[in-house]
Design an enzyme around this catalytic site. Sequence first.
Site, PDB file in Angstrom:
ATOM      1  N   ASP A  94     -19.270 -20.217  -2.247  1.00  0.00           N
ATOM      2  CA  ASP A  94     -19.676 -18.852  -1.920  1.00  0.00           C
ATOM      3  C   ASP A  94     -18.818 -18.232  -0.821  1.00  0.00           C
ATOM      4  O   ASP A  94     -18.311 -17.135  -0.959  1.00  0.00           O
ATOM      5  CB  ASP A  94     -21.175 -18.812  -1.524  1.00  0.00           C
ATOM      6  CG  ASP A  94     -21.542 -19.839  -0.441  1.00  0.00           C
ATOM      7  OD1 ASP A  94     -20.663 -20.619  -0.016  1.00  0.00           O
ATOM      8  OD2 ASP A  94     -22.717 -19.862  -0.023  1.00  0.00           O
ATOM      9  N   ASP A  97     -16.098 -20.064   5.715  1.00  0.00           N
ATOM     10  CA  ASP A  97     -16.491 -19.622   7.054  1.00  0.00           C
ATOM     11  C   ASP A  97     -15.587 -20.342   8.062  1.00  0.00           C
ATOM     12  O   ASP A  97     -14.469 -19.903   8.294  1.00  0.00           O
ATOM     13  CB  ASP A  97     -17.985 -19.933   7.222  1.00  0.00           C
ATOM     14  CG  ASP A  97     -18.584 -19.384   8.495  1.00  0.00           C
ATOM     15  OD1 ASP A  97     -18.180 -18.288   8.912  1.00  0.00           O
ATOM     16  OD2 ASP A  97     -19.468 -20.028   9.082  1.00  0.00           O
ATOM     17  N   LYS A 125     -14.266 -15.296   5.768  1.00  0.00           N
ATOM     18  CA  LYS A 125     -14.376 -14.628   7.081  1.00  0.00           C
ATOM     19  C   LYS A 125     -13.201 -15.101   7.926  1.00  0.00           C
ATOM     20  O   LYS A 125     -13.319 -16.085   8.664  1.00  0.00           O
ATOM     21  CB  LYS A 125     -15.661 -15.066   7.784  1.00  0.00           C
ATOM     22  CG  LYS A 125     -16.956 -14.572   7.201  1.00  0.00           C
ATOM     23  CD  LYS A 125     -18.100 -15.056   8.110  1.00  0.00           C
ATOM     24  CE  LYS A 125     -19.420 -15.037   7.400  1.00  0.00           C
ATOM     25  NZ  LYS A 125     -20.471 -15.768   8.157  1.00  0.00           N
ATOM     26  N   PHE A 146     -23.146 -12.358   9.367  1.00  0.00           N
ATOM     27  CA  PHE A 146     -23.896 -13.272   8.517  1.00  0.00           C
ATOM     28  C   PHE A 146     -24.375 -12.515   7.293  1.00  0.00           C
ATOM     29  O   PHE A 146     -25.025 -11.486   7.402  1.00  0.00           O
ATOM     30  CB  PHE A 146     -25.079 -13.893   9.270  1.00  0.00           C
ATOM     31  CG  PHE A 146     -25.598 -15.102   8.561  1.00  0.00           C
ATOM     32  CD1 PHE A 146     -25.015 -16.347   8.776  1.00  0.00           C
ATOM     33  CD2 PHE A 146     -26.634 -14.990   7.644  1.00  0.00           C
ATOM     34  CE1 PHE A 146     -25.470 -17.469   8.079  1.00  0.00           C
ATOM     35  CE2 PHE A 146     -27.093 -16.105   6.948  1.00  0.00           C
ATOM     36  CZ  PHE A 146     -26.507 -17.350   7.165  1.00  0.00           C
ATOM     37  N   VAL A 147     -24.024 -13.004   6.106  1.00  0.00           N
ATOM     38  CA  VAL A 147     -24.364 -12.295   4.870  1.00  0.00           C
ATOM     39  C   VAL A 147     -25.299 -13.127   3.989  1.00  0.00           C
ATOM     40  O   VAL A 147     -25.313 -14.349   4.061  1.00  0.00           O
ATOM     41  CB  VAL A 147     -23.098 -11.911   4.071  1.00  0.00           C
ATOM     42  CG1 VAL A 147     -22.274 -10.896   4.825  1.00  0.00           C
ATOM     43  CG2 VAL A 147     -22.263 -13.142   3.735  1.00  0.00           C
ATOM     44  N   ASP A 153     -27.953 -17.682   1.374  1.00  0.00           N
ATOM     45  CA  ASP A 153     -29.293 -17.636   1.958  1.00  0.00           C
ATOM     46  C   ASP A 153     -29.287 -17.517   3.470  1.00  0.00           C
ATOM     47  O   ASP A 153     -28.277 -17.775   4.134  1.00  0.00           O
ATOM     48  CB  ASP A 153     -30.042 -18.927   1.608  1.00  0.00           C
ATOM     49  CG  ASP A 153     -29.524 -20.121   2.423  1.00  0.00           C
ATOM     50  OD1 ASP A 153     -28.305 -20.385   2.370  1.00  0.00           O
ATOM     51  OD2 ASP A 153     -30.320 -20.755   3.132  1.00  0.00           O
ATOM     52  N   ARG A 159     -31.463 -15.604  -1.697  1.00  0.00           N
ATOM     53  CA  ARG A 159     -30.435 -16.022  -2.657  1.00  0.00           C
ATOM     54  C   ARG A 159     -30.467 -15.167  -3.925  1.00  0.00           C
ATOM     55  O   ARG A 159     -29.467 -15.008  -4.608  1.00  0.00           O
ATOM     56  CB  ARG A 159     -30.645 -17.487  -3.077  1.00  0.00           C
ATOM     57  CG  ARG A 159     -30.296 -18.499  -2.016  1.00  0.00           C
ATOM     58  CD  ARG A 159     -30.192 -19.890  -2.633  1.00  0.00           C
ATOM     59  NE  ARG A 159     -30.372 -20.958  -1.664  1.00  0.00           N
ATOM     60  CZ  ARG A 159     -29.415 -21.431  -0.873  1.00  0.00           C
ATOM     61  NH1 ARG A 159     -28.197 -20.938  -0.938  1.00  0.00           N
ATOM     62  NH2 ARG A 159     -29.660 -22.386  -0.012  1.00  0.00           N
TER      63      ARG A 159
HETATM   64  P1  IMP Z   1     -17.906 -23.687   6.572  1.00  0.00           P
HETATM   65  O1  IMP Z   1     -17.828 -25.179   6.481  1.00  0.00           O
HETATM   66  O2  IMP Z   1     -18.125 -23.210   7.981  1.00  0.00           O
HETATM   67  O3  IMP Z   1     -16.779 -22.960   5.911  1.00  0.00           O
HETATM   68  O4  IMP Z   1     -19.278 -23.321   5.902  1.00  0.00           O
HETATM   69  C1  IMP Z   1     -19.366 -22.864   4.660  1.00  0.00           C
HETATM   70  C2  IMP Z   1     -20.815 -22.833   4.224  1.00  0.00           C
HETATM   71  O5  IMP Z   1     -21.700 -22.301   5.239  1.00  0.00           O
HETATM   72  C3  IMP Z   1     -20.905 -21.899   3.059  1.00  0.00           C
HETATM   73  O6  IMP Z   1     -20.684 -22.584   1.859  1.00  0.00           O
HETATM   74  C4  IMP Z   1     -22.311 -21.356   3.201  1.00  0.00           C
HETATM   75  O7  IMP Z   1     -23.215 -22.227   2.550  1.00  0.00           O
HETATM   76  C5  IMP Z   1     -22.597 -21.376   4.683  1.00  0.00           C
HETATM   77  N1  IMP Z   1     -22.343 -20.035   5.282  1.00  0.00           N
HETATM   78  C6  IMP Z   1     -21.331 -19.673   6.091  1.00  0.00           C
HETATM   79  N2  IMP Z   1     -21.399 -18.381   6.424  1.00  0.00           N
HETATM   80  C7  IMP Z   1     -22.497 -17.903   5.797  1.00  0.00           C
HETATM   81  C8  IMP Z   1     -23.100 -16.584   5.734  1.00  0.00           C
HETATM   82  O8  IMP Z   1     -22.655 -15.581   6.318  1.00  0.00           O
HETATM   83  N3  IMP Z   1     -24.222 -16.485   4.968  1.00  0.00           N
HETATM   84  C9  IMP Z   1     -24.753 -17.549   4.293  1.00  0.00           C
HETATM   85  N4  IMP Z   1     -24.210 -18.768   4.312  1.00  0.00           N
HETATM   86  C10 IMP Z   1     -23.095 -18.947   5.065  1.00  0.00           C
HETATM   87 MG    MG Z   2     -22.391 -23.585   0.834  1.00  0.00          MG
END
Ligand code: IMP
Ligand code: MG
Length: 178
Positions: A94, A97, A125, A146-147, A153, A159
């Site tokens: 999705d 981040d 992001k 945060f989306v 979710d 969701r």
């Molecule tokens: P990362 O390891 O920090 O890249 O985290 C990625 C995961 O964190 C994504 O697959 C999402 O499940 C969750 N996540 C990160 N940012 C958001 C957001 O803004 N809304 C909802 N879930 C998020």
């Molecule tokens: Mg995820």
Amino acid sequence: MKPLLTETELLSGVARLAAEIRSSYRGRPLTMIGVMTGSVAFLADLMRRVELPLRVGVIQARSYRGGDTRPGELVIHSELVPEVQDRDVLLVDDIFDTGRTLTALVERISELGARSVRSCVLLSKPARVEVTYRPEFVGFEIPDRFVVGYGMDYLDAYRNLPYVAELEDVDLHRDQRP
Ligand code: IMP
Ligand code: MG
């Protein structure tokens, strides 16, 4: 909550990504692996538009960042991953981040013997990235907010929204758990 991407915008982004993926793999068979649970809506829309011989599977990754678990610990459940030995694999998530989840998943799938491992994310992001890895296919770059919706979710809620919305401070403090 502030709408950020409408259903129409999401679907045109998905169509663009599907075309990029198709031309990049040039008719070769592809194994698409969705990262549960956030990618469900995106995976369902994307897989129906990628015109390639396609296998679809899922993997679950969960990162614990608060409470009494160690911060940043990533738990990967790969029981449902299809055989990837000598396959071209595309991870579908999705949102990119910090990038830690996808970096770890790419490594895990490579260890399982895939011929190639690339990734496709609906959202990214750029302001939050903490890793050198970058997904090959990105739908939309968004600001550091945060989306929710379209699979994503907040405390397991939202969701099922058909669009993507930005959570505002007032939403973060209201108990919306389903
Ligand atoms: P990362 O390891 O920090 O890249 O985290 C990625 C995961 O964190 C994504 O697959 C999402 O499940 C969750 N996540 C990160 N940012 C958001 C957001 O803004 N809304 C909802 N879930 C998020
Ligand atoms: Mg995820």
